[in-house]
Structures are given as C-alpha cells and as structure tokens.
Design a protein around this motif. Structure first.
Motif, mmCIF file in Angstrom:
data_model
loop_
_atom_site.group_PDB
_atom_site.id
_atom_site.type_symbol
_atom_site.label_atom_id
_atom_site.label_comp_id
_atom_site.label_asym_id
_atom_site.label_seq_id
_atom_site.Cartn_x
_atom_site.Cartn_y
_atom_site.Cartn_z
ATOM 1 N N THR A 188 0.828 -1.206 0.000
ATOM 2 C CA THR A 188 0.000 0.000 0.000
ATOM 3 C C THR A 188 0.861 1.254 0.000
ATOM 4 O OG1 THR A 188 -1.784 -1.136 1.171
ATOM 5 C CG2 THR A 188 -1.784 1.269 1.256
ATOM 6 N N ILE A 189 1.899 1.266 0.818
ATOM 7 C CA ILE A 189 2.827 2.405 0.859
ATOM 8 C C ILE A 189 3.507 2.558 -0.497
ATOM 9 C CG2 ILE A 189 5.019 3.218 1.818
ATOM 10 C CD1 ILE A 189 2.888 3.643 3.824
ATOM 11 N N ARG A 190 3.974 1.441 -1.027
ATOM 12 C CA ARG A 190 4.738 1.444 -2.278
ATOM 13 C C ARG A 190 3.892 1.948 -3.447
ATOM 14 N NH1 ARG A 190 5.937 -3.959 -2.405
ATOM 15 N NH2 ARG A 190 7.362 -3.730 -0.652
ATOM 16 N N SER A 191 2.587 1.746 -3.377
ATOM 17 C CA SER A 191 1.714 2.151 -4.481
ATOM 18 C C SER A 191 1.659 3.663 -4.640
ATOM 19 C CB SER A 191 0.300 1.605 -4.251
ATOM 20 O OG SER A 191 -0.333 2.270 -3.157
ATOM 21 N N ARG A 192 2.103 4.394 -3.637
ATOM 22 C CA ARG A 192 2.071 5.856 -3.687
ATOM 23 C C ARG A 192 3.339 6.445 -4.298
ATOM 24 N NH1 ARG A 192 -0.137 7.726 2.202
ATOM 25 N NH2 ARG A 192 -0.396 9.693 1.047
ATOM 26 N N ILE A 193 4.308 5.570 -4.596
ATOM 27 C CA ILE A 193 5.634 6.027 -5.002
ATOM 28 C C ILE A 193 6.051 5.341 -6.304
ATOM 29 C CG2 ILE A 193 8.049 6.256 -4.284
ATOM 30 C CD1 ILE A 193 7.057 5.808 -1.385
ATOM 31 N N GLY A 194 6.617 6.119 -7.218
ATOM 32 C CA GLY A 194 7.192 5.568 -8.435
ATOM 33 C C GLY A 194 8.655 5.947 -8.517
ATOM 34 N N MET A 195 9.443 5.103 -9.190
ATOM 35 C CA MET A 195 10.873 5.389 -9.282
ATOM 36 C C MET A 195 11.366 5.124 -10.698
ATOM 37 S SD MET A 195 13.933 4.159 -6.770
ATOM 38 C CE MET A 195 15.656 4.587 -7.055
ATOM 39 N N VAL A 196 12.231 6.004 -11.178
ATOM 40 C CA VAL A 196 12.889 5.840 -12.462
ATOM 41 C C VAL A 196 14.373 5.652 -12.188
ATOM 42 C CG1 VAL A 196 13.295 6.821 -14.743
ATOM 43 C CG2 VAL A 196 11.156 7.328 -13.531
ATOM 44 N N PHE A 197 14.906 4.539 -12.700
ATOM 45 C CA PHE A 197 16.272 4.152 -12.391
ATOM 46 C C PHE A 197 17.237 4.605 -13.487
ATOM 47 C CE2 PHE A 197 13.473 1.211 -10.253
ATOM 48 C CZ PHE A 197 14.062 1.005 -9.015
ATOM 49 N N GLN A 198 18.494 4.653 -13.129
ATOM 50 C CA GLN A 198 19.547 5.016 -14.066
ATOM 51 C C GLN A 198 19.611 4.042 -15.239
ATOM 52 O OE1 GLN A 198 23.365 5.547 -12.151
ATOM 53 N NE2 GLN A 198 24.472 4.900 -13.962
ATOM 54 N N GLN B 110 14.745 5.968 -21.505
ATOM 55 C CA GLN B 110 14.514 6.645 -20.246
ATOM 56 C C GLN B 110 13.169 7.359 -20.245
ATOM 57 O OE1 GLN B 110 15.076 6.128 -17.263
ATOM 58 N NE2 GLN B 110 17.246 6.657 -17.158
ATOM 59 N N ARG B 111 12.755 7.876 -21.384
ATOM 60 C CA ARG B 111 11.441 8.513 -21.456
ATOM 61 C C ARG B 111 10.318 7.482 -21.332
ATOM 62 N NH1 ARG B 111 11.144 11.973 -26.647
ATOM 63 N NH2 ARG B 111 12.988 10.855 -27.362
ATOM 64 N N VAL B 112 10.536 6.281 -21.879
ATOM 65 C CA VAL B 112 9.566 5.200 -21.677
ATOM 66 C C VAL B 112 9.495 4.841 -20.196
ATOM 67 C CG1 VAL B 112 9.041 2.761 -22.131
ATOM 68 C CG2 VAL B 112 9.780 4.252 -23.999
ATOM 69 N N ALA B 113 10.655 4.783 -19.537
ATOM 70 C CA ALA B 113 10.675 4.461 -18.107
ATOM 71 C C ALA B 113 9.916 5.503 -17.293
ATOM 72 C CB ALA B 113 12.127 4.350 -17.621
ATOM 73 N N ILE B 114 9.998 6.767 -17.687
ATOM 74 C CA ILE B 114 9.245 7.821 -17.004
ATOM 75 C C ILE B 114 7.747 7.614 -17.218
ATOM 76 C CG2 ILE B 114 8.748 10.296 -16.962
ATOM 77 C CD1 ILE B 114 11.735 10.739 -17.691
ATOM 78 N N ALA B 115 7.348 7.314 -18.472
ATOM 79 C CA ALA B 115 5.940 7.060 -18.757
ATOM 80 C C ALA B 115 5.432 5.863 -17.966
ATOM 81 C CB ALA B 115 5.749 6.822 -20.258
ATOM 82 N N ARG B 116 6.260 4.830 -17.835
ATOM 83 C CA ARG B 116 5.861 3.642 -17.077
ATOM 84 C C ARG B 116 5.636 3.990 -15.604
ATOM 85 N NH1 ARG B 116 9.967 -1.347 -16.711
ATOM 86 N NH2 ARG B 116 11.170 0.300 -15.703
ATOM 87 N N ALA B 117 6.507 4.818 -15.044
ATOM 88 C CA ALA B 117 6.332 5.221 -13.644
ATOM 89 C C ALA B 117 5.052 6.038 -13.480
ATOM 90 C CB ALA B 117 7.541 6.023 -13.174
ATOM 91 N N LEU B 118 4.755 6.901 -14.436
ATOM 92 C CA LEU B 118 3.555 7.740 -14.360
ATOM 93 C C LEU B 118 2.279 6.927 -14.507
ATOM 94 C CD1 LEU B 118 4.724 10.783 -16.510
ATOM 95 C CD2 LEU B 118 4.195 10.834 -14.066
ATOM 96 N N ILE C 235 19.078 9.739 -13.593
ATOM 97 C CA ILE C 235 18.529 9.123 -14.798
ATOM 98 C C ILE C 235 19.192 9.602 -16.094
ATOM 99 C CG2 ILE C 235 16.320 8.726 -13.667
ATOM 100 C CD1 ILE C 235 15.166 10.962 -15.440
ATOM 101 N N THR C 236 20.040 10.611 -16.022
ATOM 102 C CA THR C 236 20.737 11.047 -17.236
ATOM 103 C C THR C 236 22.200 10.590 -17.277
ATOM 104 O OG1 THR C 236 21.365 13.175 -16.242
ATOM 105 C CG2 THR C 236 19.280 13.100 -17.458
ATOM 106 N N SER C 237 22.682 9.953 -16.220
ATOM 107 C CA SER C 237 24.122 9.673 -16.145
ATOM 108 C C SER C 237 24.582 8.605 -17.122
ATOM 109 C CB SER C 237 24.511 9.272 -14.721
ATOM 110 O OG SER C 237 23.849 8.086 -14.349
ATOM 111 N N ALA C 238 23.666 7.726 -17.594
ATOM 112 C CA ALA C 238 24.048 6.671 -18.522
ATOM 113 C C ALA C 238 23.798 7.067 -19.982
ATOM 114 C CB ALA C 238 23.276 5.387 -18.206
ATOM 115 N N LEU C 239 23.386 8.313 -20.212
ATOM 116 C CA LEU C 239 23.003 8.738 -21.558
ATOM 117 C C LEU C 239 24.146 9.458 -22.268
ATOM 118 C CD1 LEU C 239 19.447 10.214 -20.867
ATOM 119 C CD2 LEU C 239 20.059 7.864 -21.469
#
Length: 263
Positions: A94-104, A163-171, A183-187
């Motif tokens: 339940t807590i986790r459902s309130r949070i999204g994360m985008v990884f490097q 990375q933009r797909v990963a952002i959309a997935r988190a949203l 999230i930009t360090s590997a680009l």
C-alpha cells in the motif's frame, strides 16, 4: 517551503533514519521532511547516501533505525490489536503504491513492446482493464514524445528514448511521489536534453512530488524548488536553489559547488 506547504503536513518524513552496509554507515541519523508538490534535488559527492535514500523510500532496502512516514503513515510498522508491529507485505504494498521510481539503468523488459512495458503494472497492480491501460499508455507516450514508438522493443530505442519510456511507465501507476536516480548519467550527452525537457514539464505539475538525485547542477537549479546537499549520510545544507547555489552557508557546500561548477 511554499505557502501552501506551510499549511499541510509533510508527505515524506524521515526521523533519525540510519542505514549501514556492514561497518559502513550510509545514512546516519537523517531527519528530512518533504512537502506535497515540492520538487527536491538531492546533490552531493558520490557515496553520500543519495541513492540509498531513494531505495529506502521504495522499500528496496530496509532501514536499520529511525522511522519513515509517507502521508503520516509509518512505512515499516503498522498497528495491530492496539500495538505497533513490523509492517507486513500488504502494508508495504500500500505504501509502495504511492511512489514511483525511475532508475539510471531504465529496467525495461526487453521482450516486451514499449506499450506492454507501460501497461503491465496498471493491469496487474491496479487491476485496470487492458483497453484502459493501453489508452493511458498511448496518452503518456504522447506526453514524453514517443507515441509513435508504442510497438517498438527496447532494443530499437536510443538511451534517451528508453529513459522517457521508463518515465511514462512510472507515471502509469499515478504515484503521488516520483523518485529519479541519476537518470541522465548513462546517456550520451546529446540525449540528456530530451530527458531533462520531460522532467521540466513534470516539474510544473502540482499533483506530483519529485525527488531527483542528480549531478546536473544547472538543471537542479532550474527545475527544483528546493536543494538538499548531502554528505556522509547526513543533510549538510537545505534551502532554495538560489540560496544554495549563490550563497551557501556551509563551507563544505561551497567547496563541493566550486569543484563541480568550476567557479
């Protein structure tokens, strides 16, 4: 702190939080409040505990001491029969459902199309009908400028597109809180700008609270409304971007910024 934030309660509260790996203390008695709708940049040298902080908020790692609250609800404990007990998996979910994360490292499923990467969690976690999940995926891909890539596979995308797909997935899970870990360090440098532009647009949304671990100091200054400088698992300095970057109060903050900005 914004005027509206003064009249509310912290969305995220860390109280004396500690985390160690063996003898190495990575988070050291940290106190930190993050208010609704704030966009907070976490800066500091490598090894200062910034990424670990995000992993604690995502429950990827468990705290060793102290407490974390999300919206006034304890993350790692719950009340049963009038007494406080360790949090069970249902409570953490339940807590986790309130949070999204985008990884490097993007963390997209290589065998799934872009659309499937985005619809999987809303269908399995939120119970959305597949048709509605697909509609939302196309809408979100439009927001990040990739609606024409819905049938592509991750291997067919550039790093910036992944990375933009990963952002959309988190949203897609409609989180209250979004965490971004370098999230930009590997680009490639030419792809950084397209990802930062998406984050600029997100920063204008009042329904999302953002924490960004970044080495992009100019971006942190432009997008964040608050900057937290960390070192050795502690908050060294915390303030508005103009205060941190133009008039840092702590010598260590000034030294760090001098080194990374070369001024």
């Amino acid at each position: 702190m914004t005027d509206s934030a003064k009249d509310s309660h912290p969305l995220i509260r860390l109280a004396r939080v500690s985390k160690a790996y063996g003898a190495q203390k990575v988070i050291d008695g940290m106190d930190l409040d993050i208010w609704p709708s704030q966009k907070v940049a976490l800066i500091g040298p490598s090894g200062s505990g910034k990424s670990t902080l995000l992993r604690l908020l995502m429950t990827i790692e468990k705290i060793d001491g102290g407490a974390i609250e999300i919206g006034g609800v304890s993350m790692w404990t719950q009340t049963e029969g009038g007494r406080e007990v360790p949090a069970g998996e249902a409570h953490l979910k339940t807590i986790r459902s309130r949070i999204g994360m985008v990884f490097q490292a993007f963390n997209l499923f290589p065998h799934m199309t872009v659309e499937k990467n985005i619809t999987l969690a809303p269908v399995t976690v939120l119970g959305l009908e597949p048709k509605e999940a697909r509609r939302r995926a196309v809408e979100l891909l439009g927001e990040v400028g990739l609606d024409h890539k819905k049938d592509a596979y991750p291997a067919q995308l550039s790093g910036g597109e992944k990375q933009r797909v990963a952002i959309a997935r988190a949203l897609a899970l409609r989180p209250e809180i979004l965490l971004f870990d370098e999230i930009t360090s590997a680009l490639d440098p030419e792809r950084v700008g397209e990802v930062l532009e998406v984050l600029r647009r997100l920063a204008n949304r009042q329904d999302i609270t953002m924490l960004l671990v970044t080495h992009q100091m100019h971006f942190a200054r432009e997008v964040a409304d608050r900057v937290v400088f960390m070192e050795h698992g502690k908050v060294v300095e915390d303030g508005r971007p103009e205060q941190i970057f133009e008039h840092p109060k702590q010598d260590r903050t000034r030294q760090f910024l001098t080194n990374v900005l070369n001024y």
